[in-house]
Design a protein around this motif. Sequence first.
Motif, PDB file in Angstrom:
ATOM      1  N   TYR A 304       6.146  36.713  64.849  1.00 22.26           N
ATOM      2  CA  TYR A 304       7.501  36.399  65.289  1.00 22.26           C
ATOM      3  C   TYR A 304       7.568  34.885  65.416  1.00 22.26           C
ATOM      4  CZ  TYR A 304      11.831  36.439  67.978  1.00 22.26           C
ATOM      5  OH  TYR A 304      13.114  36.232  68.403  1.00 22.26           O
ATOM      6  N   GLY A 305       8.110  34.244  64.370  1.00 25.78           N
ATOM      7  CA  GLY A 305       8.031  32.794  64.313  1.00 25.78           C
ATOM      8  C   GLY A 305       6.591  32.378  64.076  1.00 25.78           C
ATOM      9  N   LYS A 306       6.067  31.560  64.978  1.00 24.29           N
ATOM     10  CA  LYS A 306       4.663  31.160  64.880  1.00 24.29           C
ATOM     11  C   LYS A 306       3.779  31.936  65.851  1.00 24.29           C
ATOM     12  CE  LYS A 306       5.614  26.437  63.355  1.00 24.29           C
ATOM     13  NZ  LYS A 306       5.386  24.998  63.617  1.00 24.29           N
ATOM     14  N   THR A 307       4.359  32.960  66.497  1.00 28.81           N
ATOM     15  CA  THR A 307       3.617  33.723  67.499  1.00 28.81           C
ATOM     16  C   THR A 307       3.284  35.103  66.963  1.00 28.81           C
ATOM     17  OG1 THR A 307       4.840  32.577  69.242  1.00 28.81           O
ATOM     18  CG2 THR A 307       3.657  34.578  69.869  1.00 28.81           C
ATOM     19  N   LEU A 308       2.057  35.540  67.184  1.00 29.71           N
ATOM     20  CA  LEU A 308       1.642  36.887  66.820  1.00 29.71           C
ATOM     21  C   LEU A 308       1.846  37.805  68.019  1.00 29.71           C
ATOM     22  CD1 LEU A 308      -1.617  36.397  64.717  1.00 29.71           C
ATOM     23  CD2 LEU A 308       0.531  37.391  63.955  1.00 29.71           C
ATOM     24  N   VAL A 309       2.688  38.808  67.846  1.00 27.80           N
ATOM     25  CA  VAL A 309       3.005  39.737  68.931  1.00 27.80           C
ATOM     26  C   VAL A 309       2.154  40.996  68.758  1.00 27.80           C
ATOM     27  CG1 VAL A 309       4.808  41.080  70.048  1.00 27.80           C
ATOM     28  CG2 VAL A 309       5.352  38.855  69.025  1.00 27.80           C
ATOM     29  N   PRO A 310       1.305  41.345  69.727  1.00 26.63           N
ATOM     30  CA  PRO A 310       0.485  42.573  69.596  1.00 26.63           C
ATOM     31  C   PRO A 310       1.353  43.822  69.675  1.00 26.63           C
ATOM     32  CG  PRO A 310       0.204  41.593  71.766  1.00 26.63           C
ATOM     33  CD  PRO A 310       1.035  40.623  70.984  1.00 26.63           C
ATOM     34  N   PHE A 311       0.979  44.803  68.892  1.00 24.08           N
ATOM     35  CA  PHE A 311       1.741  46.056  68.832  1.00 24.08           C
ATOM     36  C   PHE A 311       0.735  47.197  68.781  1.00 24.08           C
ATOM     37  CE2 PHE A 311       4.783  49.117  66.961  1.00 24.08           C
ATOM     38  CZ  PHE A 311       5.857  48.883  67.794  1.00 24.08           C
ATOM     39  N   THR A 312       0.506  47.840  69.907  1.00 26.15           N
ATOM     40  CA  THR A 312      -0.526  48.868  70.014  1.00 26.15           C
ATOM     41  C   THR A 312      -0.030  50.190  69.453  1.00 26.15           C
ATOM     42  OG1 THR A 312       0.191  49.544  72.210  1.00 26.15           O
ATOM     43  CG2 THR A 312      -1.396  47.736  72.082  1.00 26.15           C
ATOM     44  N   GLY A 313      -0.955  51.139  69.358  1.00 24.80           N
ATOM     45  CA  GLY A 313      -0.591  52.466  68.889  1.00 24.80           C
ATOM     46  C   GLY A 313       0.375  53.157  69.831  1.00 24.80           C
ATOM     47  N   ASP A 314       0.243  52.901  71.151  1.00 21.79           N
ATOM     48  CA  ASP A 314       1.170  53.473  72.121  1.00 21.79           C
ATOM     49  C   ASP A 314       2.574  52.914  71.928  1.00 21.79           C
ATOM     50  OD1 ASP A 314      -0.926  54.909  73.164  1.00 21.79           O
ATOM     51  OD2 ASP A 314      -1.367  53.434  74.732  1.00 21.79           O
ATOM     52  N   ASP A 315       2.667  51.613  71.635  1.00 23.50           N
ATOM     53  CA  ASP A 315       3.970  51.003  71.374  1.00 23.50           C
ATOM     54  C   ASP A 315       4.608  51.616  70.135  1.00 23.50           C
ATOM     55  OD1 ASP A 315       3.591  49.338  73.544  1.00 23.50           O
ATOM     56  OD2 ASP A 315       2.660  47.764  72.330  1.00 23.50           O
TER      57      ASP A 315
END
Length: 735
Positions: A304-315
Amino acid sequence: MATIPMKEAIVILLDVGASMTAGGTSRLEAAVKAVHMLVQQKILFKPKDDIGVVLFGSEETNNDLSSVGYQHVNVTRHLCVPDIGLLREIEQITPGGQSADFIDALIVAMDMLNKRKGKCSRRIFLVTDAGQEVNRDAVDVVLKQFENMECKLNVIGVDFAEEEDEEGEGSDVAATSSASNRPPRSAIKEANERFLREIVEQVSGVVVEADDALELMSYFRAKSVLQRPAFRGNLSISPVVQIPIYMYVKTMEQKFPTLKKISKIAEQAGEDGDCEVKMDRIYVSLDDLDTEVPQEERVKGFKYGKTLVPFTGDDEEATKYRCERDLTAIGFTKASSIRRHHFLSNSQVCVPRPLDDKAGVALSALIHALAETDSVMIVRYVKMKSSLPALGVMIPKIKADVEYLIYQKLPYAEDIRHYPFAPLDVQSMRQSHAPSKAQLAAAELLINSLNLMTAAKDEDGDPMEALKPKHTYNPTLQRFYQCVQSRALHPNTPLVPLDPVIERYVNPDKELFGNARAALENFKALFPVEPADPKKVGSKRTYWADMLAGQDVQLDSYIPDGGGKKQKTEGDEFSIDNIAAGGTSEVGSVHPTKDFNEMIKRRDFDYVETAIKQMQDRILQLVNDSIRDQLYEKAFECVVCLREGCVKEDEPEHFNTFLKLMRNNFEGKRRDEFWKMISTKGLSLIHDGECDSSEVTEEEANQFHAAPCEPVEVEAPAEEAAGDDEVEDLFDMIE
């Protein structure tokens, strides 16, 4: 619906006795070829069927009943799934030379089928010339066993007489011709042939001559697949009208078989295993490249832009769209409103639930109502729980013996790409592209001459449709299987030539094009084609691939350096930002030449004429709004750009008319200085040497400025007051 194919167990009995090689090996060669093609068909089209091979009349004896007789019967392959090894074994079959009793072979085959466990259909293929003595004492037991096992018998007769010949029927000419082409037949062979036909008749089998069997098995055919319902549920017309239905896949795209990569080095080194190349992916830490990150410590990340947003299996589970299985009618519309080219994916058939008479009556009423009103039903289809809903159409289909609905997936608005094309109407298209009446007639004659609906002939010689999809098989897949089989059996020999059936698919029909030769010659004469000089005619369109061809893509530009700023390549005018900004649709006042060039290069819409008109208006505005000669240079650049664009887009008349109009408006008047700039720099009309569609000769173009000015019967575009945005653009430019 077609019956569900059951797995089949087959035993092939091949006669290799002395009579098969009497007078040469031609009979045995024909028999081996028939067996080879039979196994080949099973490998390609029904690879899960079991096949066993038994040779009778051989030197060896190998069967479970050999202790009580049944000599010279050799089981070379027990019942199992066929493979390439079986084809190789069949090619290595040699003559046996012993007495061959096909009754003994039938008993051994039935013993093999009887011991085979599991539910399946049973069939025996007997390939023989029936040329030796046969013990008929056990024939009653054989017939009884066929009935008890529900086993089928197919006999492939080598050099068998026609059934009419045996019964003494048919014309004398036919009998004479048949006898002349067949080797002498002994009394034993004639008696055995009649005996075999009697057995086949009692067990409801079939007798086919070897040549006919080879011809039948050489034809391509569709692969039989097990039909299972793709959807079981209710077709919801309303909350109170629910019809229980089953849906089956009717057509499906046949994917090209996936191939495995084999390590040539490992194969040459003789290593154990299949030498298959497998991908091994390892995740390591950025801090220590030697440290592997285990699965439980890894998580997906989205940028997201220059940021890496974690996205887990629960998400992922929490945000997943969920819905139940469903087939609901949304509405009804005329069949003509559904375009055939909008159909997506595979088609399915909708039938009433089996053994449900009420469902059958209800669905039949719906099908007839749709057919009589020429309508279709729009539905919402959810194939399985938690799958995404699809928009589809139900089309009624009524045949003599069956009625059903055809489901076809439809696209959403975002799935459709609109590509504008030049109009086909002669009155609307450019005059330089408009065909003459003779050309239109020649094109119509050519299309009618190459009509596939009447290009083929049926058995009675009547015209029929050629390359009918039902009888035309994928030539790529057929050629692939042909080459795989050839390379598997003979790895060191060249590939076999293209099959004649495939060749008819991929090459033009000589007879069809021969009949259309006159129409082709007429079309060629009326539409002459000359090779274009690549140096003279440049590319009119610029594609992304061409723009990227000369650029060096370097990963360094994406790696943070120092302050983390992205490096910029000099001279790089093409970027993702330009794509995201959308295409230019207006010639502005700040960079009119750039806007004009981008508009005429666009592929999604035809902006050529719009760009020319806007550029003309922009030139007049720049000249008329100029304070003395402040904007003359910019206006002149626009005139040069307009001229180049009209040459590239084959629109010389637009520029020539505009240039004459400017001369009438400016020469000897208030803006005479601007016209003198055009005249001094030698900017003239577009002549036929630059553009074929121009009606101005090169001599007329050279004399344009010297010749007296002629009035132009074209209304000058009305001068529009510059809007707020345009005024701001001009102020920005002046600053």
